[in-house]
Design an enzyme around this catalytic site. Structure first.
Site, PDB file in Angstrom:
ATOM      1  N   TYR A  35      -2.277 -17.442 -13.025  1.00 52.77           N
ATOM      2  CA  TYR A  35      -3.178 -17.404 -14.174  1.00 52.77           C
ATOM      3  C   TYR A  35      -4.129 -18.598 -14.197  1.00 52.77           C
ATOM      4  CZ  TYR A  35      -4.599 -17.206 -19.111  1.00 52.77           C
ATOM      5  OH  TYR A  35      -5.322 -17.159 -20.274  1.00 52.77           O
ATOM      6  N   LYS A  70       2.896 -15.276 -27.374  1.00 52.43           N
ATOM      7  CA  LYS A  70       3.059 -16.700 -27.127  1.00 52.43           C
ATOM      8  C   LYS A  70       3.998 -17.305 -28.165  1.00 52.43           C
ATOM      9  CE  LYS A  70      -1.243 -17.118 -24.618  1.00 52.43           C
ATOM     10  NZ  LYS A  70      -2.495 -17.897 -24.398  1.00 52.43           N
ATOM     11  N   ALA A  71       4.282 -18.603 -27.972  1.00 53.32           N
ATOM     12  CA  ALA A  71       5.356 -19.236 -28.737  1.00 53.32           C
ATOM     13  C   ALA A  71       5.223 -19.098 -30.255  1.00 53.32           C
ATOM     14  CB  ALA A  71       5.474 -20.711 -28.347  1.00 53.32           C
ATOM     15  N   GLN A 109      10.128 -29.282 -25.351  1.00 56.89           N
ATOM     16  CA  GLN A 109       8.802 -29.173 -24.741  1.00 56.89           C
ATOM     17  C   GLN A 109       7.747 -29.202 -25.847  1.00 56.89           C
ATOM     18  OE1 GLN A 109      11.253 -26.915 -24.886  1.00 56.89           O
ATOM     19  NE2 GLN A 109      10.591 -24.852 -24.273  1.00 56.89           N
TER      20      GLN A 109
END
Length: 341
Positions: A161, A204-205, A232
């Site tokens: 990506y 996504k998160a 993270q």
């Protein structure tokens, strides 16, 4: 916001026109709404069936087509003043780590749109790049140095990506140099908000965490799974800031890639804390250390965008996540056949 009525639209022969490639997706749907509100004649093109688009705007020309094909790209840009390329085969870390070839094939979309735009005399071309162009060596600790635009070189972007995005940035640069096509590039940093992917593996998160917390609340569960150890770090950019940034970049004289992201850095654990506070819940966490996690830390350095535009993203994470959780909570309720207020 001023929205043209159908009567005014019919009277105007001089409206600017814009193609939103990938307009059936999350960011593209919001951008199309913004352009319509500004009085643009908007053509939205996406490869998904219209009933799978996140937003459908009746006042736009809505087209289903595969823009990786040159003929489709030529038809899409025909008669357009501006082209916004947000079309790509992508998703969250779980998707991009397992689909590197699919991600890289998106170079066909951007290449064919650039060729078609050059040949059609398009005035301006926007490409949506990503913070994934930055080398992992700059992102090995949670308390990292924020990423400046020049740190993309020497090049070693995220495999698949990230390479696709960096290659397409160079294509935009060289089409500007060789053919005079006015190109603009923004490197998105974790865009989130309502009307986006929230399940299915491409989310996504922020959306994934909202979904997990909402599902636990709705189903009276007491635990959720977190990918990695939760330490993270990331910055997350609300969709309204993203769209505002795109429009400002297109109106600017800046022809180099710009970070378009919040610089409000948080760990994943802190993001979960925030969502639980918004939801009014207290949940146990099970950490899946074998799941895809991406780089250890990533944040946007906004020095250059402030210098170039006199502006930078400003919506706080708390404000943006409150809106996002509210929307995803309802989607989880609909999906579970519990129609919630």
């Amino acid at each position: 916001m001023f929205i043209l009525t159908r009567e005014l639209v019919a009277m105007s022969d001089h409206r600017s026109s814009a193609l939103v490639a990938g307009g059936g997706g999350f960011i593209g749907g919001h951008l199309a709404a913004r352009l319509l509100s500004e009085g643009y004649r908007v053509r939205v093109v996406d490869c998904k069936p219209v009933d799978e688009w996140f937003q459908v705007h009746p006042d736009a020309e809505n087209v289903v087509a595969d823009l990786s094909l040159l003929d489709a790209a030529r038809a899409a840009v025909d008669g357009m003043d501006e082209v916004y390329n947000l079309a790509a085969d992508m998703g969250g870390i779980g998707f991009i780590e397992g689909n590197k070839a699919r991600c890289m094939l998106s170079v066909l979309i951007n290449t064919h749109l650039l060729m078609a735009s050059r040949d059609a005399g398009v005035d301006q071309f926007f490409f949506s790049s990503s913070a994934c162009v930055y080398a992992a060596a700059h992102q090995v600790t949670p308390d990292l140095e924020a990423l400046r635009e020049e740190m993309a070189y020497p090049a070693m972007p995220e495999d698949g990506y990230g390479w696709e995005k960096l290659f397409d940035e160079r294509m935009c640069r060289h089409f500007a140099e060789d053919f005079g096509l006015r190109t603009r590039v923004a490197r998105f940093h974790n865009i989130y908000g309502p009307y986006g992917t929230w399940d299915g593996g491409r989310e996504k998160a922020p959306a994934a965490i909202c979904r997990k917390v909402a599902a636990a609340v709705i189903n009276n569960d007491d635990k959720i799974e977190i990918w990695g150890d939760g330490e993270q770090s990331r910055s997350f950019t609300y969709i309204d800031d993203c769209v505002e940034g795109i429009r400002r970049i297109m109106r600017s004289d800046c022809d180099q890639p710009l970070n378009l992201g919040s610089d409000e850095l948080v760990t994943i654990n802190e993001l979960v804390d925030l969502v639980q506070e918004i939801a009014g819940s207290s949940l146990k966490r099970r950490y899946n250390l074998s799941a895809a996690q991406g780089v250890r830390g990533r944040n946007s350095d906004n020095t250059l965008i402030r210098e170039q535009l006199g502006w930078a993203p400003s919506v706080s994470l708390r404000e943006g996540m409150a809106e996002t959780y509210s929307w995803i909570y309802k989607q989880v309720g609909y999906a579970s056949h519990r129609f919630l207020p």
